[in-house]
Design a protein around this motif. Structure first.
Motif, PDB file in Angstrom:
ATOM      1  N   ALA A  48       0.829  -1.212   0.000  1.00  0.00           N
ATOM      2  CA  ALA A  48       0.000   0.000   0.000  1.00  0.00           C
ATOM      3  C   ALA A  48       0.858   1.255   0.000  1.00  0.00           C
ATOM      4  O   ALA A  48       0.392   2.337  -0.341  1.00  0.00           O
ATOM      5  CB  ALA A  48      -0.911   0.010   1.229  1.00  0.00           C
TER       6      ALA A  48
ATOM      7  N   PHE B 295      -2.307   4.357   4.454  1.00  0.00           N
ATOM      8  CA  PHE B 295      -1.703   4.666   3.159  1.00  0.00           C
ATOM      9  C   PHE B 295      -2.624   4.282   1.998  1.00  0.00           C
ATOM     10  O   PHE B 295      -2.666   4.976   0.996  1.00  0.00           O
ATOM     11  CB  PHE B 295      -0.332   3.988   3.027  1.00  0.00           C
ATOM     12  CG  PHE B 295       0.734   4.729   3.767  1.00  0.00           C
ATOM     13  CD1 PHE B 295       1.313   5.862   3.221  1.00  0.00           C
ATOM     14  CD2 PHE B 295       1.137   4.320   5.020  1.00  0.00           C
ATOM     15  CE1 PHE B 295       2.283   6.575   3.912  1.00  0.00           C
ATOM     16  CE2 PHE B 295       2.108   5.026   5.724  1.00  0.00           C
ATOM     17  CZ  PHE B 295       2.679   6.152   5.169  1.00  0.00           C
ATOM     18  N   PHE B 296      -3.365   3.188   2.148  1.00  0.00           N
ATOM     19  CA  PHE B 296      -4.266   2.782   1.060  1.00  0.00           C
ATOM     20  C   PHE B 296      -5.426   3.768   0.926  1.00  0.00           C
ATOM     21  O   PHE B 296      -5.912   4.030  -0.174  1.00  0.00           O
ATOM     22  CB  PHE B 296      -4.796   1.365   1.309  1.00  0.00           C
ATOM     23  CG  PHE B 296      -5.531   0.799   0.133  1.00  0.00           C
ATOM     24  CD1 PHE B 296      -4.869   0.514  -1.056  1.00  0.00           C
ATOM     25  CD2 PHE B 296      -6.901   0.563   0.193  1.00  0.00           C
ATOM     26  CE1 PHE B 296      -5.550   0.004  -2.152  1.00  0.00           C
ATOM     27  CE2 PHE B 296      -7.586   0.052  -0.892  1.00  0.00           C
ATOM     28  CZ  PHE B 296      -6.909  -0.232  -2.074  1.00  0.00           C
TER      29      PHE B 296
ATOM     30  N   ARG C  74      -4.160   6.483  -1.174  1.00  0.00           N
ATOM     31  CA  ARG C  74      -3.392   6.088  -2.355  1.00  0.00           C
ATOM     32  C   ARG C  74      -4.116   6.436  -3.664  1.00  0.00           C
ATOM     33  O   ARG C  74      -5.334   6.254  -3.767  1.00  0.00           O
ATOM     34  CB  ARG C  74      -3.133   4.579  -2.316  1.00  0.00           C
ATOM     35  CG  ARG C  74      -2.188   4.094  -3.401  1.00  0.00           C
ATOM     36  CD  ARG C  74      -1.811   2.649  -3.180  1.00  0.00           C
ATOM     37  NE  ARG C  74      -0.927   2.163  -4.227  1.00  0.00           N
ATOM     38  CZ  ARG C  74       0.385   2.306  -4.249  1.00  0.00           C
ATOM     39  NH1 ARG C  74       0.978   2.928  -3.251  1.00  0.00           N
ATOM     40  NH2 ARG C  74       1.100   1.845  -5.246  1.00  0.00           N
TER      41      ARG C  74
ATOM     42  N   ARG D 204       3.012  12.568  -4.479  1.00  0.00           N
ATOM     43  CA  ARG D 204       1.676  13.045  -4.860  1.00  0.00           C
ATOM     44  C   ARG D 204       1.826  14.364  -5.613  1.00  0.00           C
ATOM     45  O   ARG D 204       2.873  14.995  -5.571  1.00  0.00           O
ATOM     46  CB  ARG D 204       0.802  13.238  -3.613  1.00  0.00           C
ATOM     47  CG  ARG D 204       0.419  11.916  -2.978  1.00  0.00           C
ATOM     48  CD  ARG D 204      -0.311  12.148  -1.710  1.00  0.00           C
ATOM     49  NE  ARG D 204      -1.658  12.635  -1.970  1.00  0.00           N
ATOM     50  CZ  ARG D 204      -2.703  11.869  -2.204  1.00  0.00           C
ATOM     51  NH1 ARG D 204      -2.576  10.576  -2.222  1.00  0.00           N
ATOM     52  NH2 ARG D 204      -3.888  12.385  -2.415  1.00  0.00           N
TER      53      ARG D 204
ATOM     54  N   PRO E 281       4.262   7.754  -1.582  1.00  0.00           N
ATOM     55  CA  PRO E 281       3.309   8.723  -1.003  1.00  0.00           C
ATOM     56  C   PRO E 281       3.761  10.166  -1.140  1.00  0.00           C
ATOM     57  O   PRO E 281       2.952  11.069  -1.314  1.00  0.00           O
ATOM     58  CB  PRO E 281       3.246   8.319   0.476  1.00  0.00           C
ATOM     59  CG  PRO E 281       3.670   6.897   0.514  1.00  0.00           C
ATOM     60  CD  PRO E 281       4.638   6.712  -0.605  1.00  0.00           C
TER      61      PRO E 281
END
Lengths: 276, 302
Positions: free
Chosen positions: A179, A256-257, A260, A271, A268
């Motif tokens: 993730a 985190f998922f 995501r 982004r 991460p």
């Protein structure tokens, strides 16, 4: 949620049976062949003092030591490979091959997707260990007459099941890495390094004093593959520690998922940034 | 806000430092069949993924039926049928198993036999494993799952990609029927004749920016007019050389002009050469689309 869980288990059923039966090979062969060369084992006892064997956690003094060094030592390590493959394949693998987009586009919250896949992974690991444990216990029953030991077939079965928290911790760290990292390849590489370093580090820390200070960082520190553990079981605080590690990894995977960008394949911190 | 099936406000998305979409203000009214046009990499798929909450915008907001796509994504997706552009399926499953599974994971389960009717119309043998399908048949699987739940909004990324002409026609029929039943359809396509045939509104996206959103008939009639004149006396070569006018052909049969601006002035000039015949030639959506992309100036091609 239950429907999604059933689907997840259906997807894993072949893997569970395959890994369960394949991994059963180790206890069946090791336990099954012990009576035929028990006397010769004494020859190897001196060899067991070598650092390489100690690093691998191998000590074959007596039947209990032999089983602990082979079956309860090797099976969890190999199962960790499944945990890494399955843990990283669950989110990162499905994202890499594009199937995750279909699941995420369903009216299912992301936390449920992670939770269901975690439960499915946990069940898969437990069933595999149960199959391996059953194989070991049945073989044990067959040789009981020819081997003098305090260890029962139930002890062997339970000692293999006791590897579940360790395998689950590895699986959850792998799930979290899936993730977190851009793709499955990176996630599985990191997870494999974690497993190898943990395994060797945990065994070496008993021999190298400088490693003792950091031994608690190694996952395998919380799992004992000794004759004593075979008879008395794993220490409760170690099992709790592994479950806590699993829970923390689950929480991180969720966090985190949740944020995501599926299909993008980025770290991460990569982004979007509005350029000026 | 609630009057729109889809609304985005200042939607921008960057992949790291790479542009995905930039400041997109898109409005799709309920009941529209909205064609989303643009070349590869323009931002069509990115926009659709943001609407599905598969990826999150860097800035800006996206709403479906007045609900925030990020905050109320689950409730929104209950009403959406989605066909991804890069469709990946569970290859080890039979199509029938896959449809049952996918249907069971939806919320508005009101017609369990609908996927079979759709598969029949598309000529899809659901007893075979998905891995055995050609890419066209896999696309049919994607079409079925998008339509199976009779959604209020269909988001389709290149729905006819890889399909043969007959199946394409069936898909367009499905789109029309869903729309007649009350669904809004938002789909991207490269096949502009298809978009022109089925859509009532289109949006054109270029390099991440929405450069036009208009009714199809307005776009094809207002952007420029193609007029063919026949004259009593042949005008000189530079007779219509001016801003906003392009002479595209000249032969014994007459002169064809593309008129972007100053139609009145063109008519005055033409009259001075004695018009014997005049014909307005329909402009296709494809030509409009190419005009938007032709010189990279946002459509002002003249």
């Amino acid at each position: 949620m239950l429907r999604l869980l059933l689907q997840e288990l259906r997807f894993r059923i072949n893997g569970i049976i395959g890994w369960g039966l394949g991994l059963s090979f180790f206890p069946v062969v090791y336990i099954g062949m012990y009576p035929s060369f028990a006397e010769q084992m004494a020859i190897f006892e001196d060899l067991m003092d070598l650092a390489i064997y100690q690093a691998m956690g191998i000590s074959m003094a007596g039947f209990e030591g032999f089983i602990a060094s082979t079956v309860t030592n090797l099976v969890p390590v190999i199962l960790c490979i499944y945990a890494v493959i399955n843990g990283t394949g669950t989110l990162a693998g499905e994202e890499d091959d594009g199937r995750l987009e279909l699941i995420v586009s369903l009216p299912i919250p992301r936390w449920q997707i992670v939770a269901v896949k975690t439960v499915a992974l946990g069940i898969a690991l437990f069933i595999i260990l149960a199959i391996v444990g059953a194989g070991a216990a049945i073989t044990m029953e067959m040789i009981t007459i020819s081997v003098e030991t305090r260890v029962t077939s139930l002890d062997v079965f339970l000692s293999l099941l006791a590897a579940w928290p360790l395998a689950m911790a590895v699986g959850m760290i792998s799930l979290f890495l899936g993730a977190f990292s851009p793709n499955r390849r990176i996630a599985s590489t990191i997870a494999t390094v974690v497993v190898l370093v943990s395994y060797l580090g945990s065994n070496l820390s008993g021999m190298i004093s400088s490693l003792e200070k950091i031994e608690k960082l190694f996952l395998f520190h919380y799992y004992e593959s000794t004759a004593q553990a075979l008879e008395l079981g794993q220490q409760t605080d170690n099992m709790i520690a592994l479950l806590v590690i699993s829970l923390v990894a689950f929480g991180l995977a969720l966090a985190f998922f949740q944020r995501r960008n599926i299909t993008v394949g980025a770290w991460p911190w990569q982004r979007g940034v509005i350029s000026k | 806000m609630t009057d729109y099936a889809i609304e985005t406000k200042g939607l921008s998305l960057y992949y790291g430092r790479h542009r995905g979409v930039l400041d997109v203000d898109l409005r799709v009214e309920k009941g529209d069949i909205f064609g989303f046009l643009g070349p590869n990499g323009a931002g069509k798929t990115t926009t659709q993924r943001v609407l599905m909450d598969i990826i999150r915008p860097t800035v800006g907001k996206a709403y479906i039926f007045g609900k925030d796509c990020q905050k109320e994504g689950v409730a929104i997706r209950e009403r959406i049928g989605y066909l991804p552009g890069e469709l990946s399926l569970y290859n080890n499953m039979k199509a029938r198993q896959f449809f049952k599974m996918y249907y069971s994971l939806q919320k508005n389960n009101n017609d369990p036999g609908h996927w079979q009717k759709l598969a029949d119309r598309l000529g899809l043998d659901t007893s075979r494993k998905i891995r055995e399908y050609s890419s066209g048949n896999k696309q049919k699987v994607g079409i079925v799952i998008a339509f199976m739940n009779k959604p209020d909004l269909l988001i389709l990324d290149e729905p006819t990609s890889g399909l043969d002409p007959l199946v394409k026609q069936t898909v367009m029929e499905l789109v029309r029927e869903a729309n007649q039943a009350g669904a809004t359809v938002f789909f991207s396509s490269h096949i502009l004749s298809e978009v022109q045939a089925v859509c009532n509104r289109v949006g054109i996206i270029r390099e991440g920016q929405l450069v036009a959103t208009e009714r199809v008939e307005d776009l094809t009639t207002q952007h420029f007019r193609r007029i063919r004149f026949k004259f009593a006396k042949t005008p000189p070569g530079d007779a219509f050389t001016q801003e906003g006018v392009i002479e595209t052909s000249r032969d014994e049969g007459g002169i064809t002009l593309e008129v972007y601006t100053h139609l009145d002035r063109v008519m005055e000039q033409a009259t001075s050469f004695g018009i014997t015949d005049i014909e307005t030639i329909p402009v296709s959506l494809e030509e409009i689309f190419l005009a938007y992309y032709g010189k990279g100036n946002g459509g002002n091609n003249a």
